[in-house]
Design an enzyme around this catalytic site. Structure first.
Site, PDB file in Angstrom:
ATOM      1  N   ALA A  62      93.530  33.264  13.456  1.00 45.81           N
ATOM      2  CA  ALA A  62      92.334  32.544  13.882  1.00 45.81           C
ATOM      3  C   ALA A  62      91.322  32.561  12.745  1.00 45.81           C
ATOM      4  CB  ALA A  62      91.729  33.177  15.129  1.00 45.81           C
ATOM      5  N   GLU A  82      99.332  23.798  16.401  1.00 42.84           N
ATOM      6  CA  GLU A  82      99.040  25.154  16.869  1.00 42.84           C
ATOM      7  C   GLU A  82      98.704  25.173  18.354  1.00 42.84           C
ATOM      8  OE1 GLU A  82      97.357  27.092  12.700  1.00 42.84           O
ATOM      9  OE2 GLU A  82      95.958  26.221  14.133  1.00 42.84           O
ATOM     10  N   LYS A 100      87.231  38.118  10.979  1.00 42.78           N
ATOM     11  CA  LYS A 100      87.369  37.028  11.953  1.00 42.78           C
ATOM     12  C   LYS A 100      86.842  37.409  13.333  1.00 42.78           C
ATOM     13  CE  LYS A 100      89.514  35.053   8.583  1.00 42.78           C
ATOM     14  NZ  LYS A 100      90.915  34.644   8.635  1.00 42.78           N
TER      15      LYS A 100
END
Length: 210
Positions: A62, A82, A100
């Site tokens: 991600a 995805e 992230k």
């Protein structure tokens, strides 16, 4: 399901070692050309959704993950494949590094929401995005003249935003906009996220109970 990005490379290598050691039979469906090559290079069984339409687990990275496991993906331009693969999985597991992990989307990822757009519609789509309070930018290629072109021959518009939004409502608005093929907002897909922390530890974030 095998996703895209740098972190997934390590997961696939670990999976390959596990398969070789245990003898498990694992069939992998890629989300991109990069993921397909990764599966082949590591000697794993390659399939696609026409042959394997139901997946036990999807492993993907991600660009950002908030406290509710809402994701921004598509920094590499693969958000359509995805999301299709993620939707075919019984469980989606996110693996990423500590950079992230955010309390709110936009805390660390400043490039906006990647949105795949039909080329003929990119101008009206960008106008529509502005009416939603977003700041759209057509993503330009780095090694060639002109815009980035996805594996599906579409453009990518990065829709920048400020402050938190109701992501479910925004995703609905975006998906109803003609010319938008898919967005990099993943609302309600991920079940759990594993973050490699700076000190070498692993932080685990589970999907909040309803």
């Amino acid at each position: 399901g095998v996703g895209s990005g740098r972190t997934v490379v390590y997961a696939v290598k670990h999976l390959c070692a596990l398969v070789n050691k245990s003898g498990f039979k694992v069939t992998c469906v890629p989300t991109s050309f990069q993921a397909r090559q990764l599966i082949i290079e590591n000697g794993l069984d390659l399939s696609d959704l026409s042959q394997t339409p139901e997946l036990d687990i999807v492993i993907d990275g991600a660009d950002e993950c908030d406290a509710s496991l809402t994701l921004i993906k598509g920094g590499g331009g693969c958000q359509l494949q995805e999301k299709i693969v993620a939707a075919c999985g019984k469980k989606m597991v996110v693996i990423a590094d500590y950079r992230k992990k955010s309390k709110e989307l936009g805390d660390q990822w400043k490039k906006g929401i990647p949105i795949e757009v039909v080329p003929m519609a990119y101008v009206p789509v960008m106008n529509k995005l502005r009416s939603f309070g977003l700041d759209p930018v057509l993503r330009m290629a780095q090694s060639k003249a002109g815009p980035v072109v996805t594996d599906n021959s579409n453009f990518v518009v990065d829709a920048k935003f400020t402050g938190p939004h109701n992501w479910d409502v925004l995703e609905t608005k975006l998906s109803r906009t003609p010319g938008i093929v898919e967005t990099g907002l993943f609302v309600g897909y991920a079940s759990v996220a594993y973050f490699g922390m700076e000190d070498g530890s692993v932080s685990v974030l589970h999907k909040p109970a309803l």
